[in-house]
Design an enzyme around this catalytic site. Structure first.
Site, PDB file in Angstrom:
ATOM      1  N   CYS A  41       0.845  -0.938  -0.207  1.00  0.00           N
ATOM      2  CA  CYS A  41      -0.122  -0.028  -0.125  1.00  0.00           C
ATOM      3  C   CYS A  41       0.911   1.053  -0.100  1.00  0.00           C
ATOM      4  CB  CYS A  41      -1.023  -0.049   1.182  1.00  0.00           C
ATOM      5  SG  CYS A  41      -2.222  -1.304   1.150  1.00  0.00           S
TER       6      CYS A  41
ATOM      7  N   HIS B 120      -3.422   7.564   1.763  1.00  0.00           N
ATOM      8  CA  HIS B 120      -3.689   5.909   1.560  1.00  0.00           C
ATOM      9  C   HIS B 120      -5.294   5.814   2.071  1.00  0.00           C
ATOM     10  CE1 HIS B 120      -3.972   1.857   0.485  1.00  0.00           C
ATOM     11  NE2 HIS B 120      -3.945   1.634   1.936  1.00  0.00           N
TER      12      HIS B 120
ATOM     13  N   ASN C 281     -10.120   0.020  -0.666  1.00  0.00           N
ATOM     14  CA  ASN C 281      -8.756   0.086  -0.217  1.00  0.00           C
ATOM     15  C   ASN C 281      -7.941  -0.322  -1.709  1.00  0.00           C
ATOM     16  OD1 ASN C 281      -6.072  -0.340   0.055  1.00  0.00           O
ATOM     17  ND2 ASN C 281      -6.353  -0.987   2.270  1.00  0.00           N
TER      18      ASN C 281
HETATM   19  O1  UT7 Z   1      -3.787  -1.118   3.226  1.00  0.00           O
HETATM   20  C1  UT7 Z   1      -3.077  -1.655   4.308  1.00  0.00           C
HETATM   21  C2  UT7 Z   1      -3.467  -0.975   5.518  1.00  0.00           C
HETATM   22  N1  UT7 Z   1      -4.526  -1.735   6.122  1.00  0.00           N
HETATM   23  C3  UT7 Z   1      -5.500  -1.058   6.964  1.00  0.00           C
HETATM   24  O2  UT7 Z   1      -4.922  -0.016   7.410  1.00  0.00           O
HETATM   25  C4  UT7 Z   1      -6.635  -1.909   7.394  1.00  0.00           C
HETATM   26  C5  UT7 Z   1      -6.694  -1.419   8.889  1.00  0.00           C
HETATM   27  N2  UT7 Z   1      -7.838  -2.172   9.827  1.00  0.00           N
HETATM   28  C6  UT7 Z   1      -8.916  -1.759   9.677  1.00  0.00           C
HETATM   29  O3  UT7 Z   1      -9.225  -1.256   8.777  1.00  0.00           O
HETATM   30  C7  UT7 Z   1      -9.943  -2.582  10.499  1.00  0.00           C
HETATM   31  O4  UT7 Z   1      -9.416  -3.127  11.696  1.00  0.00           O
HETATM   32  C8  UT7 Z   1     -10.908  -3.547  10.054  1.00  0.00           C
HETATM   33  C9  UT7 Z   1     -11.931  -2.753   8.960  1.00  0.00           C
HETATM   34  C10 UT7 Z   1     -10.161  -4.358   9.124  1.00  0.00           C
HETATM   35  C11 UT7 Z   1     -11.816  -4.262  11.062  1.00  0.00           C
HETATM   36  O5  UT7 Z   1     -12.699  -3.193  11.664  1.00  0.00           O
HETATM   37  P1  UT7 Z   1     -12.672  -3.419  13.435  1.00  0.00           P
HETATM   38  O6  UT7 Z   1     -13.532  -2.399  13.807  1.00  0.00           O
HETATM   39  O7  UT7 Z   1     -11.165  -3.441  13.613  1.00  0.00           O
HETATM   40  O8  UT7 Z   1     -13.267  -4.745  13.513  1.00  0.00           O
HETATM   41  P2  UT7 Z   1     -12.717  -6.071  14.018  1.00  0.00           P
HETATM   42  O9  UT7 Z   1     -11.911  -6.725  13.172  1.00  0.00           O
HETATM   43  O10 UT7 Z   1     -12.380  -5.955  15.446  1.00  0.00           O
HETATM   44  O11 UT7 Z   1     -14.074  -6.997  14.087  1.00  0.00           O
HETATM   45  C12 UT7 Z   1     -15.379  -6.718  14.992  1.00  0.00           C
HETATM   46  C13 UT7 Z   1     -16.337  -7.661  14.690  1.00  0.00           C
HETATM   47  C14 UT7 Z   1     -15.878  -9.193  14.674  1.00  0.00           C
HETATM   48  O12 UT7 Z   1     -17.288  -9.927  15.420  1.00  0.00           O
HETATM   49  P3  UT7 Z   1     -16.704 -10.403  16.678  1.00  0.00           P
HETATM   50  O13 UT7 Z   1     -15.537 -11.184  17.085  1.00  0.00           O
HETATM   51  O14 UT7 Z   1     -16.806  -8.943  17.684  1.00  0.00           O
HETATM   52  O15 UT7 Z   1     -18.123 -11.079  17.181  1.00  0.00           O
HETATM   53  C15 UT7 Z   1     -15.820  -9.656  13.495  1.00  0.00           C
HETATM   54  O16 UT7 Z   1     -15.958 -10.889  13.157  1.00  0.00           O
HETATM   55  O17 UT7 Z   1     -16.911  -7.487  13.429  1.00  0.00           O
HETATM   56  C16 UT7 Z   1     -16.719  -8.879  12.680  1.00  0.00           C
HETATM   57  N3  UT7 Z   1     -16.522  -8.807  11.166  1.00  0.00           N
HETATM   58  C17 UT7 Z   1     -17.470  -8.612  10.333  1.00  0.00           C
HETATM   59  N4  UT7 Z   1     -18.760  -8.625  10.378  1.00  0.00           N
HETATM   60  C18 UT7 Z   1     -19.643  -8.277   9.346  1.00  0.00           C
HETATM   61  C19 UT7 Z   1     -15.436  -8.796  10.744  1.00  0.00           C
HETATM   62  N5  UT7 Z   1     -15.382  -8.551   9.132  1.00  0.00           N
HETATM   63  C20 UT7 Z   1     -16.837  -8.423   9.092  1.00  0.00           C
HETATM   64  C21 UT7 Z   1     -17.696  -8.220   7.800  1.00  0.00           C
HETATM   65  N6  UT7 Z   1     -19.152  -8.269   8.011  1.00  0.00           N
HETATM   66  N7  UT7 Z   1     -17.062  -7.958   6.558  1.00  0.00           N
END
Ligand code: UT7
Length: 322
Positions: A113, A249, A279
């Site tokens: 990225c 980004h 992204n």
């Molecule tokens: O480009 C390179 C750099 N990349 C980035 O900068 C990405 C950085 N990270 C992020 O943008 C965020 O961490 C994400 C968007 C990837 C995830 O968001 P989050 O608020 O950190 O959510 P999480 O991973 O903590 O997940 C929260 C909940 C989980 O459920 P439980 O365990 O709380 O029951 C996940 O299983 O959301 C669930 N979840 C989803 N639910 C519906 C994860 N993906 C999905 C989805 N739809 N697509």
């Protein structure tokens, strides 16, 4: 003194747009979750005939047209990608051939990225040391090909696309010279298991799929980006209030908001395209830059900060007077 001056921008997107609702038919997700956690509503997905090289070529032609130059006058092509058309030759050489340029320098850069920031930094160094005079710097990706479409934690976050800029070496003049004023790049391989692809020619012999520990990447991104933006400002003796536009980004709207807040920059000065493009890895910064140039927000003389963070980890920032 030579400066690398930006003289044209261009971008390209695949034909097919895919909404959150369409993704929700395929994996257990919802428009509400995706928009709420990331700001993403839409992404573009490449058809089989649309590749990293073809999108890069389309973006390059638009940048060349905007610059008002002949393609044959380009003597350096640096293409940032993590999804090349082939393991080799470099996708940059395919683009070079498509543009009808011959004999100059052409190679790819792999910094995921942050790839466009790395590519621009390298091109700037080569232009200022006289190795080339006119460079085409491209970020182009087809991440849809390396996504695990059964993994809802990653497949909803990415899209395909390309962005390109033409940069040329010019003698510095005037009190507020145009061109790249400073670039800072970093890497820390200790974190490479937080965001990676589980394949490759030398290990599995397969292309592999993207794997990410999203929340951990998120935490590192906010800290690293705030630090590198500060470094670039310190190097140039400029302050946040001098910045006209931040072109970050586009990984997650929440990261963009947090970074702007840490920098003390009003959100109106942040170019945000993540909602429409998702992204697009190395393509995201030049895609957003081109959009803001074409819609008239970024104009000649503006002070524009670019930044990115990605797999490796790699991260960087660059300050340009356009
Ligand atoms: O480009 C390179 C750099 N990349 C980035 O900068 C990405 C950085 N990270 C992020 O943008 C965020 O961490 C994400 C968007 C990837 C995830 O968001 P989050 O608020 O950190 O959510 P999480 O991973 O903590 O997940 C929260 C909940 C989980 O459920 P439980 O365990 O709380 O029951 C996940 O299983 O959301 C669930 N979840 C989803 N639910 C519906 C994860 N993906 C999905 C989805 N739809 N697509």
């Amino acid at each position: 003194m030579l400066r690398s001056v930006l003289i044209g921008t261009g971008s390209a997107l695949p034909r097919q747009a895919v909404s959150n609702a369409e993704l929700a038919e395929r994996v257990d997700t919802s428009d509400e979750w995706i928009v709420g956690r990331t700001g993403i509503s839409n992404r573009y997905i490449a058809a089989p005939d649309e590749t990293t090289a073809s999108l890069a070529t389309e973006a390059a032609w638009k940048a060349i047209e905007a610059a008002g130059i002949e393609a044959a006058s380009i003597d350096l092509i640096v293409l940032a990608t993590a999804t090349p058309d082939q393991t080799f030759p470099a996708t940059a050489t395919i683009v070079q051939n498509n543009l009808g340029c011959r004999g100059g320098i052409a190679f790819d850069v792999a910094a995921v990225c942050s790839g466009f920031l790395y590519a621009l930094g390298i091109a700037d160094s080569m232009l200022r040391t006289g190795m080339a005079r006119r460079a085409l710097v491209i970020g182009s990706e087809t991440f849809s090909r390396i996504l695990d479409w059964d993994d809802r934690t990653t497949c909803v976050l990415f899209g395909d696309g390309a962005g390109a800029v033409v940069v040329e070496a010019r003698e510095e003049d005037g009190e507020k010279p145009r061109g790249i004023l400073a670039t800072r790049l970093h890497a820390d391989g200790a974190h490479n298991q937080l965001l990676y692809v589980d394949g490759g020619p030398s290990t599995t012999g397969t292309v592999g799929k993207l794997r990410m520990k999203g929340p951990e990447v998120f935490r590192h991104a906010v800290v690293n980006l705030a630090e590198v933006l500060k470094e670039v400002l310190e190097e140039t003796g400029l302050s946040t209030s001098d910045i006209d536009w931040l072109v970050p980004h586009q990984a997650n709207a929440r990261i963009l908001d947090a970074t702007a807040k840490k920098l003390g920059l009003p959100t109106e000065k942040v170019v945000m395209t993540v909602g429409q493009h998702a992204n697009t890895s190395a393509a995201s910064v030049p895609l957003a830059l081109d959009q803001a140039v074409r819609d008239g927000r970024i104009v000649q003389g503006d002070l524009v900060m670019l930044e990115a963070m990605g797999g490796g980890f790699t991260w960087g920032a660059c300050l340009i007077r356009v």
